[in-house]
Design a protein around this motif. Sequence first.
Motif, PDB file in Angstrom:
ATOM      1  N   ASP A  33      55.062   5.547 -23.686  1.00 31.15           N
ATOM      2  CA  ASP A  33      53.625   5.786 -23.497  1.00 31.15           C
ATOM      3  C   ASP A  33      52.849   5.101 -24.627  1.00 31.15           C
ATOM      4  O   ASP A  33      53.051   5.428 -25.793  1.00 31.15           O
ATOM      5  CB  ASP A  33      53.358   7.286 -23.511  1.00 31.15           C
ATOM      6  N   PRO A  34      51.947   4.173 -24.335  1.00 26.37           N
ATOM      7  CA  PRO A  34      51.205   3.493 -25.414  1.00 26.37           C
ATOM      8  C   PRO A  34      50.222   4.401 -26.139  1.00 26.37           C
ATOM      9  O   PRO A  34      49.682   4.013 -27.184  1.00 26.37           O
ATOM     10  CB  PRO A  34      50.474   2.375 -24.678  1.00 26.37           C
ATOM     11  N   HIS A  35      50.004   5.603 -25.617  1.00 24.97           N
ATOM     12  CA  HIS A  35      49.022   6.507 -26.217  1.00 24.97           C
ATOM     13  C   HIS A  35      49.659   7.684 -26.943  1.00 24.97           C
ATOM     14  O   HIS A  35      48.959   8.562 -27.433  1.00 24.97           O
ATOM     15  CB  HIS A  35      48.068   7.029 -25.136  1.00 24.97           C
ATOM     16  N   ARG A  36      50.992   7.700 -27.033  1.00 27.27           N
ATOM     17  CA  ARG A  36      51.697   8.777 -27.736  1.00 27.27           C
ATOM     18  C   ARG A  36      52.831   8.188 -28.562  1.00 27.27           C
ATOM     19  O   ARG A  36      53.393   7.153 -28.220  1.00 27.27           O
ATOM     20  CB  ARG A  36      52.285   9.790 -26.738  1.00 27.27           C
ATOM     21  N   ASP A  37      53.142   8.869 -29.652  1.00 27.83           N
ATOM     22  CA  ASP A  37      54.275   8.472 -30.490  1.00 27.83           C
ATOM     23  C   ASP A  37      54.990   9.718 -30.987  1.00 27.83           C
ATOM     24  O   ASP A  37      54.374  10.765 -31.205  1.00 27.83           O
ATOM     25  CB  ASP A  37      53.802   7.661 -31.698  1.00 27.83           C
ATOM     26  N   ALA A  51      57.439  15.117 -35.571  1.00 27.95           N
ATOM     27  CA  ALA A  51      55.987  15.064 -35.412  1.00 27.95           C
ATOM     28  C   ALA A  51      55.652  14.216 -34.199  1.00 27.95           C
ATOM     29  O   ALA A  51      56.395  13.273 -33.864  1.00 27.95           O
ATOM     30  CB  ALA A  51      55.322  14.491 -36.658  1.00 27.95           C
ATOM     31  N   GLU A  52      54.588  14.569 -33.534  1.00 25.98           N
ATOM     32  CA  GLU A  52      54.067  13.764 -32.432  1.00 25.98           C
ATOM     33  C   GLU A  52      52.600  13.486 -32.698  1.00 25.98           C
ATOM     34  O   GLU A  52      51.858  14.353 -33.175  1.00 25.98           O
ATOM     35  CB  GLU A  52      54.217  14.505 -31.101  1.00 25.98           C
ATOM     36  N   THR A  53      52.185  12.260 -32.448  1.00 25.27           N
ATOM     37  CA  THR A  53      50.777  11.910 -32.522  1.00 25.27           C
ATOM     38  C   THR A  53      50.362  11.339 -31.174  1.00 25.27           C
ATOM     39  O   THR A  53      51.174  10.748 -30.469  1.00 25.27           O
ATOM     40  CB  THR A  53      50.502  10.884 -33.639  1.00 25.27           C
ATOM     41  N   TYR A  54      49.099  11.527 -30.828  1.00 21.22           N
ATOM     42  CA  TYR A  54      48.623  11.062 -29.530  1.00 21.22           C
ATOM     43  C   TYR A  54      47.125  10.809 -29.575  1.00 21.22           C
ATOM     44  O   TYR A  54      46.426  11.259 -30.501  1.00 21.22           O
ATOM     45  CB  TYR A  54      48.967  12.072 -28.430  1.00 21.22           C
ATOM     46  N   ASP A  71      39.632  10.091 -33.660  1.00 17.91           N
ATOM     47  CA  ASP A  71      40.367  11.346 -33.447  1.00 17.91           C
ATOM     48  C   ASP A  71      41.841  11.049 -33.180  1.00 17.91           C
ATOM     49  O   ASP A  71      42.180  10.130 -32.426  1.00 17.91           O
ATOM     50  CB  ASP A  71      39.800  12.113 -32.256  1.00 17.91           C
ATOM     51  N   VAL A  72      42.721  11.831 -33.791  1.00 19.91           N
ATOM     52  CA  VAL A  72      44.166  11.701 -33.596  1.00 19.91           C
ATOM     53  C   VAL A  72      44.728  13.076 -33.309  1.00 19.91           C
ATOM     54  O   VAL A  72      44.542  14.019 -34.092  1.00 19.91           O
ATOM     55  CB  VAL A  72      44.861  11.118 -34.852  1.00 19.91           C
ATOM     56  N   GLY A  73      45.425  13.220 -32.179  1.00 15.64           N
ATOM     57  CA  GLY A  73      46.089  14.471 -31.859  1.00 15.64           C
ATOM     58  C   GLY A  73      47.435  14.564 -32.558  1.00 15.64           C
ATOM     59  O   GLY A  73      48.090  13.545 -32.818  1.00 15.64           O
TER      60      GLY A  73
END
Length: 733
Positions: A33-37, A51-54, A71-73
Amino acid sequence: MHGWVTHPRSVYWGMQGASVEAVRKAYAEIEADPHRDAWLGRLDGEPVFLAETYEPAHSELAAHYVVGDGDVGMHVLVAPPAPGAPVRHGLTSAVMRAVMSFVFADPLARRVVVEPDARNEAIARKNAEVGFEVERRVQLSDKVALLSFCTREAYTRTDPAPPAHLTPETMAVAHRRLVAKAIAEFSHERILTPERDGDDGYAVHGHRFQARRYGLEHWVVDPESLARADGEPVDAMAFVASLAGTLGIPDRLVGTYLEEIAATLAGAAWKHTHERFTAPDLVHADFQAIEAAMTEGHPGFVANNGRIGFGLADHEAYAPEAGRPVRLVWLAVRKAESAFTAGDGVTEDALYADELGADTLDRFAARLRALGLDPADYRYLPAHPWQWEHKHAVTFAPEVARRSIVPLGTGPDSYRAQQSIRTFFNTDRPDRHYVKTALAIQNMGFLRGLSPAYMRATPPINDWVAEVVAGDDTLRDCGFGVLRELASVGYTGDAYHRSGFASAHQRMLAALWRESPVPRLAPGERLATMASLLHRDRAGRSLVAELVAASGLPAERWVAAYLRAYVRPVVHCVLRHDLAFMPHGENVILVLDGHVPTRVFMKDIGEEVAVMSVDRPLPAAIERIRIDVSDDVKALALHTDVFDGFLRHLAGILDGDGVLPWERFWALVGECVAAHGADHPDLRGRLALDRPEFNHSCLNRLQLRNTLQMVDLTDQAGSLIFAGTLANPIAGR
């Protein structure tokens, strides 16, 4: 990870009862997913958290609040303790800070967004610790969540504890080392005159110490022997302040110079605290590990690590010794208000394609079109993240607002800051070019900007120098090479340029690309900054002594090989081509084979090179590099820049460590210069490089005279300050 996410303590992670295959599939989807790591966190090499960022705009949160730019989730899961393992008190709090610092290391991140389960009181407490504030409850697909936000400023306010490196013990080490260096270098430049104090020591300005004294008036002061006559602790700030008049610092600049001293102390304390590699480790380390391990900076300048403008977080993110990955910020700038200059064989479109790739170029173009802009009207400029946040977005706010400058986000590759602080090496793709950026911090006598006007000539200068080097049989035989600065870009559409008044603001929006040395390595070769030959680790072990030992060669053969790779090309360029570089340790990259330097690359060509002849033909585009100087000043390209600027420090280390005596080292240097003369009888004696003495050009005196701009870049030779002469260590050899 399966054990972590399905553990009873991880009930709020939402994967209770999941199979190993289900967990694998879930994280494969995140990876794609290009919008989540997803990120794995380690402590001393052991995996301890996830950890997850999105991007909230591409999550279900987008339906519940207005997503802000930056903003970073984020989600965090700390590994449950293994059965019987001791409890690690404070681990979760430390993990939270590590993840928050990681997120905010991206300068485009402005606010972290979390949506924990409203029943999870434990994570709510940890969120509050780092500055999160709950805005409201929201109903998500799988839970009632507490929508919470933490801005960069709120996070910074939650961690007021003194930095780990700023302790009395560590700062005492930094004070001693800097005062030892100040005594050595100010004495070398004849500002101070130590006197004998008994049979085993010296005294100067209220300090007693032991030292070894060599030719070239080179002092090696033992920091541990330093003691103040009044019994007070050694204090570099007090030492410099009390000497301000003797040092010749203008009254208006005393505070600025003291600030650079304070910053140099802070940097030294940080390096001492966080040293990761010993000198024996570095013998086998890779290029960038060695680059980050350097602790000294310029060997001659006392205030050599100022970086005025950087804060604590900036140091952690962007200092070369921190070794952190950095993603450059890319800006689109209007072609009509900017300039791009390319060297031979380079085109603008091809450069962007090679450096960024098609996907990133498509993303940049889509960003411009989303703003109603035509990508054909823009070119791309890489920027230091600090520069974007502190200068471009503020000092150039009108240009950003009218879309003459458009931030596009970060590029695809990770870079590492080099010793020169504003230059970056691509660690994801080492074959890609270095990027040198403008950086408006005050460091070692200059504000580190880049002038778009000045850089228009940089690629042509590099092309001409590279052609001279490639066409010379002697230089080819030495393996000598230059790393071309092959393209430059700068923005000039701002009011600072239109005003017609020269200012530092005209040097804040520019960049250049320099060739990487990696593609030019043969199998078995590796790279190291030449500055590493002067490196000592925290225990005092020198890297050069370790390299000589690891090579298996006698010290004389090792040094002779090094001198042939470094000194012989510099001598030849001066005598054959009237061509002078600035060949100090950071500007030279060694190629090592079997731990022995066999050839070198010279870099930083456009700003540092000079042709010392009024008669030698030059292309009109590069006429600015011509200087008209006497033969005595020409010879300083070897005597000052090589002998006094670098080799005296190396010779002192080799002698002090019992590797090679001082006299024998300089005999080898003399033999290297003489061998060049024997091979080129038409050049022998041209500048009398073996003359009995040479003018003593002083670096610290330049900085002390004006720490804001120590030389006029348009007349560097005319800015020199001399303090008599030095005895030439190769005279009569």
